[in-house]
Design a protein around this motif. Structure first.
Motif, short mmCIF file in Angstrom:
data_model
loop_
_atom_site.label_atom_id
_atom_site.label_comp_id
_atom_site.label_asym_id
_atom_site.label_seq_id
_atom_site.Cartn_x
_atom_site.Cartn_y
_atom_site.Cartn_z
N PHE A 121 -0.91 -6.19 3.28
CA PHE A 121 0.46 -6.65 3.08
C PHE A 121 1.21 -6.45 4.40
O PHE A 121 1.02 -5.44 5.09
N PRO A 122 2.08 -7.42 4.74
CA PRO A 122 2.82 -7.27 6.01
C PRO A 122 3.74 -6.05 5.99
O PRO A 122 4.39 -5.76 4.98
N LEU A 123 3.77 -5.37 7.09
CA LEU A 123 4.67 -4.24 7.26
C LEU A 123 5.91 -4.73 8.00
O LEU A 123 5.81 -5.30 9.09
N THR A 124 7.09 -4.51 7.40
CA THR A 124 8.33 -5.07 7.96
C THR A 124 8.99 -4.16 8.98
O THR A 124 9.64 -4.64 9.91
N GLY A 125 8.83 -2.86 8.84
CA GLY A 125 9.49 -1.99 9.80
C GLY A 125 9.21 -0.53 9.55
O GLY A 125 8.55 -0.14 8.59
N PHE B 261 8.88 -6.73 15.95
CA PHE B 261 7.95 -5.82 15.30
C PHE B 261 7.07 -6.59 14.32
O PHE B 261 7.55 -7.40 13.52
N THR B 262 5.77 -6.34 14.38
CA THR B 262 4.84 -6.87 13.38
C THR B 262 3.87 -5.76 12.98
O THR B 262 3.50 -4.92 13.81
N GLY B 263 3.48 -5.76 11.71
CA GLY B 263 2.56 -4.72 11.26
C GLY B 263 1.88 -5.10 9.95
O GLY B 263 2.25 -6.08 9.30
N THR B 264 0.87 -4.32 9.60
CA THR B 264 0.08 -4.57 8.39
C THR B 264 -0.37 -3.26 7.78
O THR B 264 -0.73 -2.32 8.50
N VAL B 265 -0.35 -3.21 6.44
CA VAL B 265 -0.95 -2.10 5.70
C VAL B 265 -2.15 -2.67 4.94
O VAL B 265 -2.02 -3.69 4.24
N THR B 266 -3.30 -2.04 5.11
CA THR B 266 -4.55 -2.53 4.51
C THR B 266 -5.04 -1.55 3.45
O THR B 266 -5.08 -0.33 3.69
N ALA B 267 -5.39 -2.07 2.29
CA ALA B 267 -5.86 -1.24 1.18
C ALA B 267 -7.24 -0.69 1.47
O ALA B 267 -7.89 -1.04 2.46
N ALA B 268 -7.74 0.17 0.56
CA ALA B 268 -9.02 0.85 0.77
C ALA B 268 -10.18 -0.11 0.85
O ALA B 268 -11.22 0.22 1.45
N ASN C 142 11.50 -7.65 -1.19
CA ASN C 142 10.09 -8.04 -1.09
C ASN C 142 9.46 -7.56 0.21
O ASN C 142 8.59 -8.23 0.78
N ALA C 143 9.88 -6.41 0.69
CA ALA C 143 9.42 -5.92 1.99
C ALA C 143 8.82 -4.53 1.87
O ALA C 143 9.17 -3.75 0.98
N LEU C 144 7.91 -4.22 2.80
CA LEU C 144 7.21 -2.94 2.84
C LEU C 144 7.60 -2.22 4.13
O LEU C 144 7.52 -2.80 5.22
N TYR C 145 8.04 -0.97 3.97
CA TYR C 145 8.49 -0.17 5.12
C TYR C 145 7.77 1.17 5.14
O TYR C 145 7.37 1.70 4.11
N ILE C 146 7.64 1.72 6.36
CA ILE C 146 7.16 3.09 6.56
C ILE C 146 8.37 3.97 6.87
O ILE C 146 9.25 3.60 7.65
N HIS D 84 9.54 -3.04 -2.23
CA HIS D 84 10.40 -3.68 -3.23
C HIS D 84 9.78 -5.02 -3.61
O HIS D 84 9.18 -5.71 -2.79
N GLY D 85 9.91 -5.38 -4.87
CA GLY D 85 9.45 -6.69 -5.32
C GLY D 85 7.96 -6.86 -5.13
O GLY D 85 7.14 -6.08 -5.64
N THR D 86 7.57 -7.88 -4.37
CA THR D 86 6.15 -8.14 -4.13
C THR D 86 5.49 -6.99 -3.39
O THR D 86 4.29 -6.73 -3.58
N ALA D 87 6.24 -6.31 -2.52
CA ALA D 87 5.69 -5.16 -1.81
C ALA D 87 5.43 -4.00 -2.77
O ALA D 87 4.42 -3.28 -2.64
N ALA D 88 6.32 -3.83 -3.76
CA ALA D 88 6.08 -2.80 -4.78
C ALA D 88 4.84 -3.12 -5.58
O ALA D 88 4.04 -2.22 -5.92
N SER D 89 4.65 -4.41 -5.88
CA SER D 89 3.45 -4.82 -6.63
C SER D 89 2.19 -4.55 -5.83
O SER D 89 1.14 -4.18 -6.38
N PHE D 90 2.26 -4.71 -4.50
CA PHE D 90 1.10 -4.40 -3.65
C PHE D 90 0.75 -2.92 -3.77
O PHE D 90 -0.43 -2.55 -3.88
N ILE D 91 1.77 -2.05 -3.77
CA ILE D 91 1.50 -0.62 -3.86
C ILE D 91 0.86 -0.27 -5.21
O ILE D 91 -0.19 0.38 -5.27
#
Length: 894
Positions: free
Chosen positions: A188-192, A175-182, A210-214, A265-272
């Motif tokens: 930021f990479p999407l982990t799962g 699985f690979t994915g990405t979330v893109t800001a406005a 340090n991961a971003l999930y949907i 979490h971590g760096t992913a939380a900072s992205f949000i």
């Protein structure tokens, strides 16, 4: 996710040890030790696949049953196959899941097919269980083109899918994915998607650090993920617009069908928090990439369900891509697999049955089976207790079990499955079906019904049809669709309505098919008025284990009178000087014995006036719980009982939850009881239930109360104490549960059991038998018993052309204090001594010992009206030793 301090890392590692549903996953690199059997030297034993039956489920779907037969054995394993023709335009495959599409809720395969309208199905992906996980599939799940769960970062994990253009695919997807800001740039990479917390491979990292999930509304568990010590940062996105952001806490707003939660979490939380604002329109994209680098849009698939190791590749057994030790891969177990043909036109859903005498197969044997079926590529699915196949019999409207599970008729709750569907329109009436039981016992009655199906082999209402029934062999009475079996054999049951007809093979079990008749009495105390429940099971020579209806059993009683009704015997008068009474259950002449002895019962503990302490102990320390004397327990509301709450942790080795009596000093057990009965409130947790005693010499002794707590509610259990070897002034110190190392995920890791009414059963001691020394000589009718000369009814002899010594049965049996009963019509002789029953038939090369059939080196014979048997058969089976002196041709039994 928790912070990555060493202490927190250690704590979390206990919670997310990787276990499969059905098996423990042992992660790591694949070595040559994992290569399949095809890569090793061939064994002497060979196997062949023999088709037993075939049935149409719907247009394009066939159900086949095979026997996997070993060249050195009469027994066989049962293999079941759903064969799906993808060229049929009305057949579809899809992933089934939890109730209403939940990825965190589990249900049985039967419930999944009922909820989704499938006509057949099998269990699917492996999953983690226990108090620290949600039971989410470990691999990807795509249902109707929608990715519900993404793959985990695991080594060698394969998945099965079918594309929208009906092409089957088996591959190791990433699985690979990405979330893109406005701003359209910051991403930021999407982990799962919808993933539990786990340890990645091969680096053993924490999946959510340090991961971003949907997370979508398919995630119905209370937390995202559950049991996480971290305070997540989340954003709710609806129609690609951020509607809510919460830092360091979960969003309480329910997720709508057109939205999702971004959890970081971590760096992913900072992205949000640093790049997303309420009202922003953001983008998210993801794909599944195959091992050869090809990227798939999940929407290109109709369905996908992951499995475990690759089994077949290019028509040959593949090297296992994951460690199979955690799957009990080298042991015979229930198995589930999915594969497809070389041309991609046919999909095979395959299960190996494990129940009764059927043990299942190893993964290497499964590979051989798939090869014989013509499977080109295949992946292993969840197995063991999860293995389930359901199908809709031709003419039926509902699915049913295609074969027993490891639990019999109980279906385990699983995370997902592969469903088979038909989209065919209503067709015209094509045929009728005779429906009803195909296996019966003598004395059993079954009613048969007429069903009908259309031109697409889908059911239609048969209410307007008038059936005419017949049977080709008179194996019982048959009238108006009801059949009462009276003779063993096979017959063909036929039904006709107008010009349509159908037939059904009916098997009536006979004595020759039985390998073992099993009696399970609730008590062995012989006393007038005692009511003893005695269910009977038959294990057949082909491995099937079936319950025998009480109406099919006849009883013989020796040493006492009794009546039988509905599987229970009621003791009447006990004859004077009776040391042992024998209740013989017979089915078609085949017998099993229940040995009863006059004795007494003595209450040990009812917990009403306990003056000693009761406490809980767990091994290892991670096993926690409580034990106490309580009131108000369901079913015992007005009395006191011993209640134990327990919680095990997943891990290697056995774990123990102990209800400790009197600080381990125990409660006194007087004398030498042979059995104990106890009332147990079961929770269905399937743990091993045992009792610990301390003997007078201070050494521990153990007894099994139940192999597994597979019931709920109160149940009275009688268990044997003779094997525990209680000696001297013993004490009962613990009642405890054992969480075995193997198949931990198939048992509840937490629950509650309770105990009441402990009663000891005392026989008059060992059932007394005489043990004289008998000396005989071949060819001579004079012998000695304890040194005294006796006259034999006939001389022992050596059968011509063999080295088998024969001796007169009745003389030896009478001398050993046994009862001998001759049945003239069947030429059967029954020998009863102590707790043993031997049965032999003149001219037959088999005998039974306490209901279990055994081979004989030579059959009994009759000479001048006396039965002669091989010397070692009668003597050694009755617990005696036999010596042979070849020079003098002397036989000594002692």
């Amino acid at each position: 996710m928790p912070s990555t301090t060493p202490q927190t890392r250690h704590k979390r590692s206990r919670l997310i040890l990787p276990f499969l549903a059905g098996f423990l996953v042992l992660s790591g690199p694949v070595s040559n030790a994992f290569l399949p059997a095809a890569h090793a030297a061939s064994a002497a034993v060979t196997y062949k696949l023999v088709k037993q039956s075939e049935m149409i489920v719907t247009s394009g779907v066939r159900q086949l049953t095979y026997s996997w037969v070993a060249s050195d054995s009469k027994t066989s394993e049962a293999i079941h196959v759903l064969q799906i023709d993808l060229k049929d335009p009305y057949v579809e495959l899809n992933a089934m899941g939890g109730p209403k599409g939940s990825v965190t809720g589990k249900q049985s395969v039967g419930a999944m097919t009922k909820e989704t309208g499938a006509v057949a199905g099998v269990n699917g992906d492996v999953f983690r269980t226990g108090s620290s996980t949600e039971g989410v599939p470990m691999g990807a799940q795509i249902t109707s083109g929608q990715l519900l769960v993404s793959t985990e970062q695991l080594t060698g994990m394969y998945a099965f899918g079918v594309t929208k253009d009906r092409q089957p695919v088996i591959d190791n997807f990433v699985f690979t994915g990405t979330v893109t800001a406005a701003d359209g740039v910051t991403s930021f990479p999407l982990t799962g998607v919808n993933k539990s917390a786990y340890r990645t491979e091969p680096d053993k990292a924490y999946s959510h650090v340090n991961a971003l999930y949907i997370y979508t509304n398919a995630w119905t568990a209370s937390e995202r993920p559950m049991n996480s010590a971290a305070k997540p940062t989340e954003a709710l996105v609806v129609d690609d617009v951020v509607t809510e952001i919460s830092s360091q806490s979960a969003i309480a707003t329910p997720i709508p069908a057109n939205g999702y939660i971004l959890r970081g979490h971590g760096t992913a939380a900072s992205f949000i928090t640093g790049n997303l604002n309420v009202g922003d329109r953001i983008g998210s994209s993801y794909s599944l990439t195959s091992a050869d680098g090809k990227a798939y849009n999940p929407a290109d698939f109709q369905m996908m369900v992951s499995g475990h190791t690759l089994l077949m590749d290019k028509g040959a057994p593949a090297a296992f891509t994951r460690d199979i030790n955690g799957l009990s891969g080298n042991a015979d177990r229930a198995r589930t697999a999915v594969g497809f043909s070389k041309d991609g036109a046919t999909v095979y859903l395959v299960t190996a049955e494990e129940n009764g005498g059927r043990k299942g197969v190893t993964l290497k044997k499964l590979q051989q089976i798939l090869g014989e079926l013509g499977v080109w590529k295949a992946v292993n699915l969840d197995g063991g207790g999860s293995t389930t196949m359901v199908s809709r019999p031709l003419g039926d409207f509902q699915t049913q079990l295609a074969h027993p599970t490891s639990y019999g008729t109980t279906q385990r709750l699983v995370t997902n499955g592969i469903g088979v569907y038909t989209t065919a329109p209503q067709g015209s009436l094509k045929g009728i079906v005779a429906s009803g039981a195909q296996t019966l016992f003598i004395g059993q009655q079954s009613t048969y019904a007429l069903k009908a199906y259309d031109s697409y082999y889908n059911p239609v209402d048969a209410g307007g049809l008038t059936p005419s029934w017949s049977i080709d062999k008179q194996l019982g009475a048959f009238a108006n669709g009801a059949f009462q079996a009276s003779k063993p054999g096979t017959a063909t049951l036929s039904v006709r309505s107008g010009s349509a007809s159908d037939s059904l093979k009916v098997e009536i079990i006979g004595e020759a098919q039985i390998a073992k008749l099993i009696a399970e009495p609730s008590s062995t105390i012989l006393k007038p008025g005692a009511v003893i429940s005695v269910p009977i099971k038959a294990e057949l020579t082909d491995g099937r284990q079936l319950s025998v209806p009480a109406s099919s059993i006849s009883w013989e009683f020796r040493g006492f009178t009794a009546t039988s009704k509905d599987g229970k015997i009621t003791v009447g008068k006990v004859q004077d000087k009776t040391v042992a009474g024998y209740a013989i259950a017979r089915y078609d002449g085949y017998g099993a014995v229940v040995t009863l002895a006059s004795g007494s019962e003595q209450p040990l503990e009812d917990f009403e006036k306990v003056t000693y302490p009761v406490s809980f102990s767990g091994t290892p320390a991670a096993t926690v719980g409580t034990a106490s004397i309580s009131t108000g327990v369901p079913g015992r509301e007005t009395s006191k009982v011993l209640v134990m709450d327990y919680e095990f942790m997943m891990g290697s080795g056995k774990s123990y939850a102990n209800a400790v009596l009197n600080d381990g000093k125990g409660i006194s057990v007087g004398g030498s009881p042979s059995a104990m009965s106890i009332d147990v409130l079961g929770d269905g947790g399937r743990q091993w239930l045992r009792a610990e005693f301390t003997n007078g010499d201070g050494k521990p002794a153990y007894a099994t109360i139940a192999d597994q707590v597979d019931w709920t509610g109160w149940k009275n259990i009688r268990f044997d104490l003779t094997a525990a070897g209680l000696k001297g002034s013993s004490k009962l110190t613990k009642l405890y549960l054992v969480n075995k190392e193997e198949d931990q995920d198939e048992r509840a890791l937490q629950g509650q059991v309770a105990f009441d009414n402990l009663v000891l059963q005392y026989p008059p001691g060992q059932i007394a038998v005489s043990n004289p020394t008998i000396v005989m000589n071949v060819g001579k009718t004079q012998g000695t018993v304890d040194g005294k000369s006796v006259k034999l009814p006939g001389a022992p002899f050596v059968q011509k052309g063999t080295s088998t010594n024969y001796l007169p049965l009745r003389f030896v049996a009478d001398t050993l204090g046994a009862q001998v009963v001759w049945n003239g019509p069947t030429k059967r002789v029954t020998v009863l001594r102590g707790d043993k029953m031997l049965e032999l038939w003149v001219g037959k090369d088999s005998m039974t010992v306490n209901g279990a059939r055994q081979a004989l080196s030579a059959p009994p014979i009759v000479i001048n009206g006396s039965v002669y048997v091989p010397v070692r058969v009668i003597s050694e089976q009755l617990g005696q030793k036999v010596d042979w002196e070849s020079k003098t041709k002397t036989i000594t039994i002692h």
